[in-house]
Design a protein around this motif. Structure first.
Motif, PDB file in Angstrom:
ATOM      1  N   ASP A  60       0.835  -1.208   0.000  1.00  0.00           N
ATOM      2  CA  ASP A  60       0.000   0.000   0.000  1.00  0.00           C
ATOM      3  C   ASP A  60       0.868   1.257   0.000  1.00  0.00           C
ATOM      4  O   ASP A  60       0.594   2.221  -0.723  1.00  0.00           O
ATOM      5  CB  ASP A  60      -0.924   0.020   1.223  1.00  0.00           C
ATOM      6  N   ASP A  61       1.915   1.241   0.823  1.00  0.00           N
ATOM      7  CA  ASP A  61       2.816   2.393   0.907  1.00  0.00           C
ATOM      8  C   ASP A  61       3.536   2.626  -0.420  1.00  0.00           C
ATOM      9  O   ASP A  61       3.690   3.772  -0.867  1.00  0.00           O
ATOM     10  CB  ASP A  61       3.847   2.183   2.019  1.00  0.00           C
ATOM     11  N   GLN A  62       3.972   1.552  -1.053  1.00  0.00           N
ATOM     12  CA  GLN A  62       4.670   1.666  -2.334  1.00  0.00           C
ATOM     13  C   GLN A  62       3.728   2.184  -3.411  1.00  0.00           C
ATOM     14  O   GLN A  62       4.122   2.995  -4.257  1.00  0.00           O
ATOM     15  CB  GLN A  62       5.249   0.306  -2.730  1.00  0.00           C
ATOM     16  N   MET A  63       2.480   1.717  -3.385  1.00  0.00           N
ATOM     17  CA  MET A  63       1.486   2.207  -4.340  1.00  0.00           C
ATOM     18  C   MET A  63       1.266   3.700  -4.168  1.00  0.00           C
ATOM     19  O   MET A  63       1.226   4.462  -5.146  1.00  0.00           O
ATOM     20  CB  MET A  63       0.169   1.455  -4.154  1.00  0.00           C
ATOM     21  N   ALA A  64       1.126   4.136  -2.916  1.00  0.00           N
ATOM     22  CA  ALA A  64       0.870   5.548  -2.643  1.00  0.00           C
ATOM     23  C   ALA A  64       2.026   6.417  -3.141  1.00  0.00           C
ATOM     24  O   ALA A  64       1.804   7.479  -3.734  1.00  0.00           O
ATOM     25  CB  ALA A  64       0.655   5.759  -1.139  1.00  0.00           C
ATOM     26  N   ALA A  65       3.254   5.952  -2.919  1.00  0.00           N
ATOM     27  CA  ALA A  65       4.422   6.708  -3.372  1.00  0.00           C
ATOM     28  C   ALA A  65       4.454   6.793  -4.897  1.00  0.00           C
ATOM     29  O   ALA A  65       4.743   7.855  -5.468  1.00  0.00           O
ATOM     30  CB  ALA A  65       5.701   6.056  -2.847  1.00  0.00           C
ATOM     31  N   ALA A  66       4.140   5.688  -5.567  1.00  0.00           N
ATOM     32  CA  ALA A  66       4.139   5.679  -7.033  1.00  0.00           C
ATOM     33  C   ALA A  66       3.020   6.545  -7.590  1.00  0.00           C
ATOM     34  O   ALA A  66       3.190   7.241  -8.602  1.00  0.00           O
ATOM     35  CB  ALA A  66       3.998   4.243  -7.541  1.00  0.00           C
ATOM     36  N   LEU A  67       1.873   6.539  -6.926  1.00  0.00           N
ATOM     37  CA  LEU A  67       0.720   7.300  -7.394  1.00  0.00           C
ATOM     38  C   LEU A  67       0.989   8.795  -7.371  1.00  0.00           C
ATOM     39  O   LEU A  67       0.500   9.541  -8.224  1.00  0.00           O
ATOM     40  CB  LEU A  67      -0.499   6.962  -6.534  1.00  0.00           C
ATOM     41  N   ARG A  68       1.773   9.235  -6.414  1.00  0.00           N
ATOM     42  CA  ARG A  68       2.083  10.666  -6.301  1.00  0.00           C
ATOM     43  C   ARG A  68       2.932  11.175  -7.452  1.00  0.00           C
ATOM     44  O   ARG A  68       3.017  12.379  -7.685  1.00  0.00           O
ATOM     45  CB  ARG A  68       2.779  10.940  -4.966  1.00  0.00           C
ATOM     46  N   ASP A  69       3.562  10.264  -8.177  1.00  0.00           N
ATOM     47  CA  ASP A  69       4.380  10.658  -9.327  1.00  0.00           C
ATOM     48  C   ASP A  69       3.600  10.581 -10.636  1.00  0.00           C
ATOM     49  O   ASP A  69       4.153  10.855 -11.693  1.00  0.00           O
ATOM     50  CB  ASP A  69       5.614   9.749  -9.421  1.00  0.00           C
ATOM     51  N   GLU A  70       2.335  10.186 -10.553  1.00  0.00           N
ATOM     52  CA  GLU A  70       1.510  10.045 -11.748  1.00  0.00           C
ATOM     53  C   GLU A  70       0.864  11.383 -12.139  1.00  0.00           C
ATOM     54  O   GLU A  70       0.480  12.166 -11.263  1.00  0.00           O
ATOM     55  CB  GLU A  70       0.404   9.015 -11.503  1.00  0.00           C
ATOM     56  N   LYS A 116      -9.972  -6.774   6.501  1.00  0.00           N
ATOM     57  CA  LYS A 116      -9.476  -5.475   6.972  1.00  0.00           C
ATOM     58  C   LYS A 116      -8.347  -4.956   6.082  1.00  0.00           C
ATOM     59  O   LYS A 116      -8.261  -3.764   5.794  1.00  0.00           O
ATOM     60  CB  LYS A 116      -8.992  -5.593   8.414  1.00  0.00           C
ATOM     61  N   ALA A 117      -7.480  -5.862   5.625  1.00  0.00           N
ATOM     62  CA  ALA A 117      -6.379  -5.460   4.752  1.00  0.00           C
ATOM     63  C   ALA A 117      -6.907  -4.944   3.412  1.00  0.00           C
ATOM     64  O   ALA A 117      -6.406  -3.941   2.877  1.00  0.00           O
ATOM     65  CB  ALA A 117      -5.430  -6.640   4.535  1.00  0.00           C
ATOM     66  N   LEU A 118      -7.921  -5.623   2.862  1.00  0.00           N
ATOM     67  CA  LEU A 118      -8.533  -5.162   1.614  1.00  0.00           C
ATOM     68  C   LEU A 118      -9.150  -3.777   1.785  1.00  0.00           C
ATOM     69  O   LEU A 118      -8.999  -2.891   0.945  1.00  0.00           O
ATOM     70  CB  LEU A 118      -9.616  -6.149   1.163  1.00  0.00           C
ATOM     71  N   TRP A 119      -9.864  -3.618   2.911  1.00  0.00           N
ATOM     72  CA  TRP A 119     -10.500  -2.333   3.191  1.00  0.00           C
ATOM     73  C   TRP A 119      -9.452  -1.233   3.319  1.00  0.00           C
ATOM     74  O   TRP A 119      -9.639  -0.120   2.815  1.00  0.00           O
ATOM     75  CB  TRP A 119     -11.310  -2.445   4.484  1.00  0.00           C
ATOM     76  N   ALA A 120      -8.339  -1.557   3.974  1.00  0.00           N
ATOM     77  CA  ALA A 120      -7.270  -0.571   4.164  1.00  0.00           C
ATOM     78  C   ALA A 120      -6.682  -0.143   2.819  1.00  0.00           C
ATOM     79  O   ALA A 120      -6.355   1.039   2.622  1.00  0.00           O
ATOM     80  CB  ALA A 120      -6.177  -1.145   5.061  1.00  0.00           C
ATOM     81  N   THR A 121      -6.550  -1.083   1.900  1.00  0.00           N
ATOM     82  CA  THR A 121      -6.035  -0.737   0.574  1.00  0.00           C
ATOM     83  C   THR A 121      -7.005   0.197  -0.151  1.00  0.00           C
ATOM     84  O   THR A 121      -6.588   1.205  -0.733  1.00  0.00           O
ATOM     85  CB  THR A 121      -5.821  -2.013  -0.264  1.00  0.00           C
ATOM     86  N   ALA A 122      -8.284  -0.139  -0.118  1.00  0.00           N
ATOM     87  CA  ALA A 122      -9.288   0.717  -0.766  1.00  0.00           C
ATOM     88  C   ALA A 122      -9.305   2.101  -0.124  1.00  0.00           C
ATOM     89  O   ALA A 122      -9.375   3.121  -0.815  1.00  0.00           O
ATOM     90  CB  ALA A 122     -10.668   0.068  -0.675  1.00  0.00           C
ATOM     91  N   ASP A 123      -9.232   2.135   1.196  1.00  0.00           N
ATOM     92  CA  ASP A 123      -9.222   3.413   1.908  1.00  0.00           C
ATOM     93  C   ASP A 123      -7.999   4.239   1.524  1.00  0.00           C
ATOM     94  O   ASP A 123      -8.095   5.446   1.294  1.00  0.00           O
ATOM     95  CB  ASP A 123      -9.241   3.154   3.418  1.00  0.00           C
ATOM     96  N   ARG A 124      -6.848   3.574   1.432  1.00  0.00           N
ATOM     97  CA  ARG A 124      -5.614   4.295   1.077  1.00  0.00           C
ATOM     98  C   ARG A 124      -5.714   4.891  -0.319  1.00  0.00           C
ATOM     99  O   ARG A 124      -5.305   6.036  -0.558  1.00  0.00           O
ATOM    100  CB  ARG A 124      -4.434   3.321   1.162  1.00  0.00           C
ATOM    101  N   ILE A 125      -6.270   4.122  -1.246  1.00  0.00           N
ATOM    102  CA  ILE A 125      -6.420   4.628  -2.607  1.00  0.00           C
ATOM    103  C   ILE A 125      -7.321   5.855  -2.631  1.00  0.00           C
ATOM    104  O   ILE A 125      -6.984   6.885  -3.228  1.00  0.00           O
ATOM    105  CB  ILE A 125      -6.978   3.531  -3.538  1.00  0.00           C
ATOM    106  N   TRP A 126      -8.468   5.765  -1.961  1.00  0.00           N
ATOM    107  CA  TRP A 126      -9.385   6.902  -1.964  1.00  0.00           C
ATOM    108  C   TRP A 126      -8.764   8.128  -1.304  1.00  0.00           C
ATOM    109  O   TRP A 126      -8.937   9.259  -1.774  1.00  0.00           O
ATOM    110  CB  TRP A 126     -10.701   6.531  -1.271  1.00  0.00           C
TER     111      TRP A 126
END
Length: 224
Positions: A60-70, A116-126
């Motif tokens: 999730d953290d790696q996704m968030a970091a990559a998304l910020r460069d998009e 809970k892990a799935l929910w956390a990923t969806a929450d992080r994306i939003w």
């Protein structure tokens, strides 16, 4: 502390394909990373289950970091969501670790952790996409995206198409399905007849609020 956790997770990657997320993997990772087993247990109190959850959160953290460069400002919103889900999968460098995690969290005693892990990923994306909803939409967005992400991961695990192109096509179809649902909801609210029919449920839904800390559930009821 974080560096030690990462070292243990990195060391575990050599063992997960053979031993799964297990006590054997935890012990082997501690040995390979030269971390005392007692310290490894302190970092992962429930053993391999907590290690698997830490692996998921790191993704999730790696996704968030990559998304910020998009260049998200150039994308339609549905494409931003699809891109975030795709990035979350693309940052995974060990498909077998995910496969083993899926098996682990399918067990009844760990199903709640997996959900809970799935929910956390969806929450992080939003949250990374700037979602500011504070009503029932906070829940529906995360519940829907959890389903999209979960089903896409399962498809990806069984997909061997070149560049995972079939997986990304599957993801686009799921996103399109969600967008159609949103269009139906908008049409219902715009129609005077159906708006009247759903007045009661809509009033009830309007009283639901997102959690105070915006990181979990349940929400809260308001009298206003």
């Amino acid at each position: 502390m974080t560096d030690t956790k990462d070292a243990l997770l990195d060391a575990a990657m050599m063992h997960v394909p053979f031993d799964g997320w297990s006590e054997t993997t935890l012990r082997a990772a501690a040995r390979d990373a030269e971390v005392p087993l007692e310290q490894a247990r302190a970092l992962f109190p429930r053993g391999a289950v907590d290690m698997a959850l830490a692996f998921h959160k790191r993704g999730d953290d790696q996704m968030a970091a990559a998304l910020r460069d998009e260049p998200l400002e150039d994308m339609r919103f549905r494409d931003r969501v699809a891109r975030a889900v795709r990035l979350r999968i693309e940052v995974i460098d060990d498909k077998e670790a995910v496969r083993r995690g899926t098996t682990l969290f399918a067990l009844p005693q760990h199903a709640a952790d997996g959900t809970k892990a799935l929910w956390a990923t969806a929450d992080r994306i939003w949250r990374e996409l700037g979602d500011s909803s504070d009503d029932i939409n906070w829940y529906t967005k995360r519940a829907t995206l959890s389903g999209v992400y979960g089903s896409t991961v399962l498809y990806w695990l069984g997909n061997d198409s070149l560049g995972a192109q079939d997986t990304w096509a599957f993801l686009d179809r799921r996103i399109d399905d969600v967008m159609r649902i949103e269009k139906v909801k908008s049409a219902v609210n715009a129609n005077p007849l159906t708006r009247t029919l759903f007045a009661g449920p809509n009033w009830l839904a309007s009283k639901v609020r997102a959690p105070g800390d915006m990181s979990g559930y349940p929400g809260r009821w308001t009298d206003g």
